[in-house]
Scaffold this motif. Structure first.
Motif, PDB file in Angstrom:
ATOM      1  N   VAL A 216      59.441  11.715 -96.229  1.00 33.68           N
ATOM      2  CA  VAL A 216      60.108  13.022 -96.172  1.00 33.68           C
ATOM      3  C   VAL A 216      59.743  13.819 -97.421  1.00 33.68           C
ATOM      4  CG1 VAL A 216      62.325  14.210 -95.987  1.00 33.68           C
ATOM      5  CG2 VAL A 216      62.002  12.022 -94.850  1.00 33.68           C
ATOM      6  N   ILE A 217      59.774  13.148 -98.566  1.00 27.22           N
ATOM      7  CA  ILE A 217      59.404  13.822 -99.828  1.00 27.22           C
ATOM      8  C   ILE A 217      57.949  14.287 -99.737  1.00 27.22           C
ATOM      9  CG2 ILE A 217      59.145  13.570-102.316  1.00 27.22           C
ATOM     10  CD1 ILE A 217      61.255  11.368-102.252  1.00 27.22           C
ATOM     11  N   ALA A 219      56.124  14.896 -97.074  1.00 28.20           N
ATOM     12  CA  ALA A 219      55.944  15.975 -96.098  1.00 28.20           C
ATOM     13  C   ALA A 219      56.388  17.309 -96.678  1.00 28.20           C
ATOM     14  CB  ALA A 219      56.742  15.672 -94.823  1.00 28.20           C
ATOM     15  N   LEU A 220      57.479  17.305 -97.457  1.00 31.36           N
ATOM     16  CA  LEU A 220      57.984  18.546 -98.039  1.00 31.36           C
ATOM     17  C   LEU A 220      57.028  19.049 -99.117  1.00 31.36           C
ATOM     18  CD1 LEU A 220      60.229  20.647 -98.346  1.00 31.36           C
ATOM     19  CD2 LEU A 220      61.292  19.151-100.029  1.00 31.36           C
ATOM     20  N   VAL A 221      56.605  18.128 -99.985  1.00 32.49           N
ATOM     21  CA  VAL A 221      55.755  18.538-101.114  1.00 32.49           C
ATOM     22  C   VAL A 221      54.378  18.982-100.621  1.00 32.49           C
ATOM     23  CG1 VAL A 221      54.595  17.683-103.181  1.00 32.49           C
ATOM     24  CG2 VAL A 221      56.979  17.110-102.779  1.00 32.49           C
ATOM     25  N   ARG A 223      53.783  20.271 -97.840  1.00 34.26           N
ATOM     26  CA  ARG A 223      53.934  21.382 -96.896  1.00 34.26           C
ATOM     27  C   ARG A 223      53.231  21.059 -95.582  1.00 34.26           C
ATOM     28  NH1 ARG A 223      53.696  23.379-101.908  1.00 34.26           N
ATOM     29  NH2 ARG A 223      54.971  25.144-102.506  1.00 34.26           N
ATOM     30  N   SER A 388      59.899  20.831 -89.724  1.00 31.54           N
ATOM     31  CA  SER A 388      61.248  21.185 -90.175  1.00 31.54           C
ATOM     32  C   SER A 388      62.325  20.625 -89.261  1.00 31.54           C
ATOM     33  CB  SER A 388      61.398  22.707 -90.271  1.00 31.54           C
ATOM     34  OG  SER A 388      61.285  23.282 -88.992  1.00 31.54           O
ATOM     35  N   PHE A 391      61.598  15.977 -90.018  1.00 36.99           N
ATOM     36  CA  PHE A 391      61.781  15.267 -91.286  1.00 36.99           C
ATOM     37  C   PHE A 391      63.211  15.299 -91.830  1.00 36.99           C
ATOM     38  CE2 PHE A 391      57.916  13.231 -92.248  1.00 36.99           C
ATOM     39  CZ  PHE A 391      56.918  13.949 -91.604  1.00 36.99           C
TER      40      PHE A 391
ATOM     41  N   ASP B  76      55.477  21.033-106.955  1.00 41.56           N
ATOM     42  CA  ASP B  76      55.713  19.774-106.237  1.00 41.56           C
ATOM     43  C   ASP B  76      56.982  19.111-106.772  1.00 41.56           C
ATOM     44  OD1 ASP B  76      52.206  18.710-106.004  1.00 41.56           O
ATOM     45  OD2 ASP B  76      53.359  20.235-104.932  1.00 41.56           O
ATOM     46  N   ARG B  79      60.085  20.995-105.640  1.00 40.86           N
ATOM     47  CA  ARG B  79      60.412  20.780-104.229  1.00 40.86           C
ATOM     48  C   ARG B  79      60.986  19.383-104.016  1.00 40.86           C
ATOM     49  NH1 ARG B  79      58.087  24.546-100.660  1.00 40.86           N
ATOM     50  NH2 ARG B  79      57.898  23.045 -98.961  1.00 40.86           N
ATOM     51  N   LEU B  83      64.882  18.421-102.854  1.00 42.13           N
ATOM     52  CA  LEU B  83      65.240  17.508-101.759  1.00 42.13           C
ATOM     53  C   LEU B  83      66.160  16.400-102.266  1.00 42.13           C
ATOM     54  CD1 LEU B  83      64.805  16.577 -98.790  1.00 42.13           C
ATOM     55  CD2 LEU B  83      62.924  15.189 -99.631  1.00 42.13           C
ATOM     56  N   GLY B 110      68.185  21.394 -94.985  1.00 40.80           N
ATOM     57  CA  GLY B 110      66.898  20.700 -94.907  1.00 40.80           C
ATOM     58  C   GLY B 110      65.866  21.489 -94.127  1.00 40.80           C
ATOM     59  N   ARG B 111      66.277  22.052 -93.003  1.00 43.56           N
ATOM     60  CA  ARG B 111      65.339  22.848 -92.210  1.00 43.56           C
ATOM     61  C   ARG B 111      64.910  24.094 -92.985  1.00 43.56           C
ATOM     62  NH1 ARG B 111      65.470  24.082 -86.136  1.00 43.56           N
ATOM     63  NH2 ARG B 111      63.340  24.478 -86.796  1.00 43.56           N
ATOM     64  N   PHE B 114      62.388  23.117 -95.466  1.00 39.24           N
ATOM     65  CA  PHE B 114      61.115  22.814 -94.807  1.00 39.24           C
ATOM     66  C   PHE B 114      60.452  24.056 -94.202  1.00 39.24           C
ATOM     67  CE2 PHE B 114      59.537  18.499 -94.592  1.00 39.24           C
ATOM     68  CZ  PHE B 114      60.567  17.751 -95.110  1.00 39.24           C
TER      69      PHE B 114
END
Lengths: 497, 161
Positions: A216-217, A219-221, A223, A388, A391, B76, B79, B83, B110-111, B114
């Motif tokens: 999850v981390i 995927a977020l970082v 993008r 979005s 994850f 990074d 972000r 989270l 969260g969405r 993202f």
């Protein structure tokens, strides 16, 4: 025969069949989503198995295992993105074929090859595992110690990246296993008077954090972007012509056997099985130059190889209690949560459970064949779902999953910490698998080593009088040394990676 | 700037020292000679020390020709940090808000993090998923999740058994 019939009866139970089908369907979806792995799917569903009876719970995990690897071919073929690392080799020939307008056929080949390769490995598992269990019954402390060391060195040798970093990861895992109760004397060790630490550090929160929350981390970082498929061409079902099937069947047979063998080596996962099967198929072809440009046998080889890994990985899991890969590590967690310890004694104490696993694995491949062919076209559309949606759900399931293990928030904090560690490990090329596998194997290694040393009149030297110990330790040393040498040569630019 | 190998090497040596120090505090059992509770920690500590020396001595030589660089930008870290803060807040808030509200809020946030900017559909998704997860885990699997009664309990004078 009696045990076979009992196992068949157990899997034939409507509840077991339902959860097997749900697992395969869920695994197909999870496997077809880029960024997700069958391991992650099994981890988030692991808490669900705790409240189920053992066999339906295991069927659910087996279904996700099989479906997850099989589903990985769908985005590999349609998007040139492997749904799971095990399908990376499938992109080489699958995507070019999809672009040529043969999407329905190549998806069909991918699913059929996965299912048939998996069936081959299920039959091999049924044949070999009981024989290996008989050998394992003769193992004593020295042999089990050596087997644990061999398992760790193999995992470290093939886990990718630097061998030294793999050893570092393994030692981190080993260090964590020493927290809690001493396995021989029962006194507390490194608990700092904490009642939580006195229970030891479970590897399941580590598994969830390293393979679930860290993704999850990542995927977020990174993008992670939504991908759209534009070449669907009105495809409804995956279809394969008889002539194509005749062409790929020999490749499937060879790769199924090779994938099973590779899977039986602890640490050599489905991705290695897939690439090795692909390379062997290419090298033995009359015209290797067609591979990589849209050769359907390339797709068949990699998919048969990667799904055959499932049965192969269950061989060391069931016969020795050593996970063949991360997925079987999750299955060991599920078994132990139900009070079942995998190992050779399971074959004599609970043969119906063993045969239920064998038959369940075979039945999962049949379900993969049917569900996969029907749903491949739908799945191609489904892979366009945005990260979005997916994850944040994985994050919630990771939190709830960690909490539900023992209703303790400490497990959740631990899971989050390992999520961060897993992300950092990814960045600095430290493999995560040795951490978890050390947490599984090291308690056995420590207790068998100490027990053996207490019994042996000649100390550690006495271990060398056991021939099986000598063979296993020799193999362990060989695997580490050869991996180090290969890495040194690669670093100097003189040899292959 | 320290290379990755030197950092891992130093961490390994520190781990060895800490482990050896902690193992020294463990009792020795006369009947078990040298293989008491401190034995295995000392073995692991020794391996950490050897590994640390190897990393410091030959670690850079094992690096592939293309130099490995850790590419973690400030964005990074921000972000990832966001989270983490969200997740930690979510876990801590469950006891007060209850599972459903806390999960709905977390999924909504969260969405957003993202990249979703469809407020209505995101809110509907968050609430529906939170309720569904509550039903699955609490009602079906009997996992003791905090109820929204926890929220009512913070109202002065209100008490739920």
């Amino acid at each position: 025969m009696d045990h076979f019939l009992l196992g068949l009866g157990a899997v034939g139970d409507p509840m077991a069949l339902l959860f097997l089908a749900l697992g395969v369907a869920g695994g197909l979806i999870i496997g077809s989503l880029p960024g997700f792995t069958s391991t992650m799917g099994m981890i988030v569903l692991l808490p669900l198995t705790f409240s189920l009876p053992p066999i339906p719970g295991l069927m659910l995990l087996i279904g996700v295992f099989v479906g997850g690897i099989g589903g990985g071919c769908i985005p590999a073929i349609a998007l040139n993105i492997p749904g799971t690392p095990a399908s990376a080799a499938t992109t080489l020939d699958g995507f070019p074929l999809f672009k040529k307008g043969r999407g329905d056929e190549v998806l069909g080949v991918g699913i059929i090859a996965s299912a048939l390769g998996g069936m081959i490995s299920a039959v091999m598992l049924m044949t070999l595992a009981p024989q290996l269990a008989l050998i394992a019954l003769k193992f004593g402390s020295a042999e089990y110690f050596a087997l644990g060391i061999l398992g760790m060195t193999l995992i470290i040798s093939v886990s990718g990246g630097s061998v030294l970093r793999g050893i570092f990861a393994g030692l981190i895992g080993a260090m964590l296993t020493m927290i809690g109760i001493d396995p021989i004397l029962g006194i507390t060790r490194f608990t700092f008077d904490s009642p939580y630490l006195a229970a030891g550090v479970s590897y399941v929160p580590a598994l969830i954090g390293l393979f679930g929350f860290s993704e999850v981390i990542e995927a977020l970082v990174s993008r992670l972007q939504r991908r759209k498929v534009t070449e669907l061409q009105g495809m409804r079902l995956a279809r394969v012509r008889l002539s194509t099937l005749r062409r790929v069947l020999p490749s499937i047979g060879r790769s199924g056997l090779l994938g099973t063998f590779v899977g039986s080596i602890p640490g050599a996962g489905a991705d290695i099985a897939a690439f090795l099967s692909y390379e062997v198929e290419k090298k033995t072809a009359k015209d290797p130059s067609v591979y990589g440009k849209g050769e359907v046998r390339g797709v068949a080889a990699s998919e048969a190889g990667n799904n055959a890994d499932a049965g192969g990985a269950m061989i060391p899991m069931l016969t020795f209690g050593i996970p063949g890969d991360a997925q079987t590590a999750v299955m060991i967690a599920a078994l132990m949560m139900h009070g079942v310890r995998p190992g050779p004694l399971l074959f004599t104490d609970q043969p119906n459970l063993i045969w239920a696993i064998f038959i369940g694995l075979f039945a999962a491949q049949v379900m993969l064949l049917v569900l996969g062919l029907i749903s491949a076209a739908v799945a191609v559309r489904a892979v366009s779902q945005p990260p979005s949606i997916l994850f944040p759900l994985v994050a919630v399931l990771s939190v709830v999953g960690a909490f539900s293990l023992s209703n303790s928030l400490y497990d959740v904090w631990f899971m989050i910490a390992f999520g961060v560690i897993g992300y950092v490990f990814k960045k600095v090329n430290i493999p995560a698998v040795p951490v978890v596998l050390a947490m599984i194997l090291m308690p056995m290694v420590e207790s068998e080593l100490r027990r053996g040393l207490i019994i042996s009149p000649n100390g550690f030297i006495g271990f060398f009088s056991h021939p099986i110990f000598d063979i296993l330790i020799g193999a362990a040393v060989l695997s580490l040394v050869s991996a180090l040498i290969l890495q040194l040569r690669h670093a100097k630019g003189k040899g292959p990676s | 700037m320290l290379s990755q190998e030197r950092v891992i090497g130093v961490v390994s040596v520190i781990a060895a020292v800490i482990l050896w120090y902690l193992a020294a505090g463990l009792p020795s059992i006369p009947t078990h000679g040298d293989v008491g509770p401190a034995f295995f920690p000392r073995v692991i500590a020794s391996l950490f020390l050897i590994l640390g020396v190897l990393f410091l001595a030959i670690g850079p030589r094992l690096r592939p020709k293309a130099a490995e660089t850790v590419s973690i930008s400030r964005n990074d870290i921000l972000r990832a940090g966001l989270l983490l803060v969200l997740t930690i807040t979510y876990v801590a808030a469950q006891e007060t808000l209850g599972f459903v509200l806390a999960t709905a809020a977390y999924l909504f946030a969260g969405r957003f993090v993202f990249g979703s900017r469809k407020w209505l559909s995101t809110a509907v998704f968050a609430i529906l998923c939170a309720v569904l997860l509550y039903l699955v885990f609490k009602t079906w699997l009997h996992v003791p999740l905090p109820d929204w009664d926890s929220l009512l309990n913070i109202i002065p004078g209100y008490a739920v058994d």
